[in-house]
Design an enzyme around this catalytic site. Structure first.
Site, mmCIF file in Angstrom:
data_model
loop_
_atom_site.group_PDB
_atom_site.id
_atom_site.type_symbol
_atom_site.label_atom_id
_atom_site.label_comp_id
_atom_site.label_asym_id
_atom_site.label_seq_id
_atom_site.Cartn_x
_atom_site.Cartn_y
_atom_site.Cartn_z
ATOM 1 N N TRP A 155 6.997 -8.788 -3.585
ATOM 2 C CA TRP A 155 6.454 -10.150 -3.565
ATOM 3 C C TRP A 155 5.002 -10.171 -4.041
ATOM 4 O O TRP A 155 4.584 -11.089 -4.747
ATOM 5 C CB TRP A 155 6.571 -10.720 -2.145
ATOM 6 C CG TRP A 155 6.066 -12.120 -1.996
ATOM 7 C CD1 TRP A 155 6.683 -13.270 -2.389
ATOM 8 C CD2 TRP A 155 4.833 -12.530 -1.395
ATOM 9 N NE1 TRP A 155 5.921 -14.368 -2.073
ATOM 10 C CE2 TRP A 155 4.769 -13.940 -1.450
ATOM 11 C CE3 TRP A 155 3.771 -11.838 -0.795
ATOM 12 C CZ2 TRP A 155 3.697 -14.664 -0.942
ATOM 13 C CZ3 TRP A 155 2.705 -12.563 -0.284
ATOM 14 C CH2 TRP A 155 2.679 -13.954 -0.373
ATOM 15 N N HIS A 156 4.248 -9.157 -3.686
ATOM 16 C CA HIS A 156 2.838 -9.114 -4.093
ATOM 17 C C HIS A 156 2.667 -8.777 -5.571
ATOM 18 O O HIS A 156 1.717 -9.228 -6.197
ATOM 19 C CB HIS A 156 2.073 -8.089 -3.247
ATOM 20 C CG HIS A 156 1.681 -8.589 -1.893
ATOM 21 N ND1 HIS A 156 2.476 -8.459 -0.783
ATOM 22 C CD2 HIS A 156 0.567 -9.246 -1.482
ATOM 23 C CE1 HIS A 156 1.878 -8.999 0.262
ATOM 24 N NE2 HIS A 156 0.724 -9.484 -0.133
ATOM 25 N N GLY A 157 3.551 -7.975 -6.118
ATOM 26 C CA GLY A 157 3.410 -7.600 -7.521
ATOM 27 C C GLY A 157 3.617 -6.116 -7.713
ATOM 28 O O GLY A 157 4.150 -5.422 -6.838
#
Length: 562
Positions: A365-367
């Site tokens: 989700w963060h990358g």
């Protein structure tokens, strides 16, 4: 130029982003003034404002396309796919779509530029939750947990309501995220219904015919606090930044000073998030969406429904749980409700699989910057170490029954605070530095102290030392049990010391109900024993009274004959 702020180090995109947060306040005030009986007008207003933000402020035409693909795809999946795989299909679609933008942003190498990935991260939380809520709405009520029942959607919302939910402008770019049921209750004003039995004098004040309570004061306080955090961030980031810890100048300091600087780098970075989240939450409060009912203790309206961060809880955290629970709360709720609990079979407790799935989801989700994964992996080990210390070491600083702290507990708390804060300033550094090379370079400059400490702690609790601690704790518990048994047997022992004609007899109360002398006798004997111990410590040669002397001493304590 603003005083104390070097405008050259402040990206024009950041300034425009802050401007959009501040602009949301008067616009949220206008939104609240749209008549409650016309929710469609509120939806249209929300959609138009968000389109203005996306195109008018940031020229994000591709952002409109991205939001449309994600939201339309989620709505179609929820509409036409039935069965237990529906929310998982929605999850894979939304995460995959966002991952494409994450990769593009990473290779574009413009982390300071406002693009659509920030808004898309918020959108993924809302839409994956939406798919699960629709799925829960199709299940029998008796199959749902309480948190599912509150959020379940028995039928799909209208496209206009759904678009308003997706494009809710106060939280468009940076959150906070929330479930569709909250938006639905807000736009229909059922959120603001006063519970039955509530004193009308304690009902929140409203204006004219609106049901939404007045929220100007709490919203203004959030805005003011957010601006203070932003100001402090701009000031502190000039002193503590990634360029400095990567430069040779960082090496002129001794290790304690480097750790302090690393901690201040993390603190100055958190200030940015504190400021942004306070500003966006304040706009949500002004619109009314932050309302959380009436506080039963104070009788005042609560406005913390969408609270996303607790700075005091983070900066004073004494353990990893307190640190993480107070950070990005709505993301934590999303991970818990729509991943951690969803991969756990019904009737079982979440285990390793649930933790692994949650960690993986949070990372994706963060990358895909390597720094994210360094931070997440080390944080997972930190949590394990912290649980071991709390389970096997902390009890030694409490009374054997675990109910009260000992006089040494303050030292444990102080050491826990220092350890937690220094460990997390090391752990979160890659989250700020992003690249693998920069992260490892800065870690090496502080000699990997958190990695070494974590590894040593893991080895300690994997060694026979853990079993020794367990034996010591068990011995303390056995001591407590033995003491309790002795206290229970003490009245009988006293009875055995007396002649037959001097046995204690249970007096009868005037109402004919026999009394229970056990507690009275226990208290009296305990006081006598304590007095004897005190006299012995003072050097007196005394012994525990026996026979007639014990009876007389007990009668003296009770103030009556036995």
């Amino acid at each position: 130029m603003l005083p104390y702020i070097n405008i050259r180090t402040t990206s024009i995109f950041r300034m425009k982003l802050i401007f959009s947060f501040l602009l949301s306040y008067p616009l949220a005030g206008l939104l609240k003034r749209i008549p409650d009986v016309k929710p469609y007008q509120k939806n249209i207003f929300i959609i138009l404002v968000s389109l203005f933000y996306l195109v008018g402020l940031f020229d994000l035409w591709t952002g409109i396309r991205t939001i449309f693909i994600s939201s339309a795809g989620a709505y179609i999946i929820a509409s036409y796919i039935d069965g237990p795989f529906m929310p998982w299909i929605g999850f894979v679609f939304l995460m995959g779509h966002m991952s494409i933008n994450h990769v593009y942003r990473q290779f574009a190498a413009t982390p300071d530029k406002v693009d659509i990935t920030g808004a898309q991260m918020v959108l993924v939380m809302k839409l994956t939750g939406f798919c699960w809520n629709v799925y829960d709405g199709r299940l029998p009520q008796h199959d749902l947990a309480d948190f599912q029942k509150k959020r379940a959607l028995p039928q799909l919302p209208s496209l206009l309501d759904f678009a308003g939910y997706v494009l809710f402008f106060p939280s468009l770019f940076a959150g906070p995220s929330f479930d569709f049921v909250d938006y639905q209750r807000w736009i229909t004003t059922t959120m603001f219904e006063i519970p039955k039995g509530t004193d009308p004098q304690h009902a929140p004040r409203t204006r004219k015919q609106r049901k939404i309570p007045r929220s100007g004061t709490p919203a203004a306080l959030k805005a003011l606090t957010g601006l203070v955090w932003i100001f402090l961030f701009l000031k502190f980031s000039a002193w503590y930044n990634t360029s400095f810890v990567l430069s040779p100048d960082f090496l002129i300091y001794y290790l304690p000073r480097r750790i302090w600087i690393l901690g201040m780098l993390g603190f100055s970075t958190r200030m940015k998030y504190y400021g942004v989240w306070y500003l966006t939450e304040g706009a949500c409060i002004l619109s009314g969406l932050g309302y959380k009912g009436i506080d039963p203790k104070t009788g005042r309206a609560q406005w913390n429904r969408l609270e996303n961060v607790n700075p005091w809880g983070i900066e004073t955290a004494q353990n990893t749980r307190a640190y993480l629970e107070n950070w990005n709360k709505n993301t934590n709720n999303w991970l818990r409700n729509y991943m951690y609990l969803r991969v756990t079979p019904k009737g079982k407790k979440p285990g390793f699989r649930a933790s692994l799935a949650t960690f993986t989801t949070s990372a994706f989700w963060h990358g895909f910057y390597p720094g994210y994964y360094l931070s997440f992996v080390l944080a997972a080990f930190l949590q394990t170490v912290a649980k071991n210390f709390r389970r096997y070491v902390r009890p030694f600083f409490l009374t054997p029954d675990g109910q009260r702290p000992t006089q040494y507990k303050v030292y444990y708390d102080t050491l826990s605070f220092v350890t937690t804060q220094t460990a997390f300033c090391f752990t979160t550094a890659p989250f700020v530095l992003l690249s693998l090379q920069s992260s490892l370079l800065v870690w090496s400059r502080v000699y990997f102290y958190a990695v070494i400490g974590t590894a040593a702690s893991m080895a300690f609790f994997a060694s026979p030392a853990k079993q020794w601690l367990v034996r010591q704790l068990n011995a303390r518990q056995e001591g407590v049990k033995l003491q309790r048994q002795q206290q229970q047997q003490l009245p009988q022992k006293i009875q055995n010391l007396l002649p037959q004609d001097q046995k204690f007899e249970d007096p009868v109360l005037g109402g004919g109900l026999p009394s229970d002398p056990g507690k009275e006798l226990d208290d009296a004997v305990r006081e006598i024993k304590e007095e004897v111990e005190v006299m012995r410590k003072r050097g007196a040669s005394v012994t525990m009274p026996r026979g007639k002397d014990m009876k007389a001493a007990v009668e003296n304590k009770l103030g009556r004959k036995l």
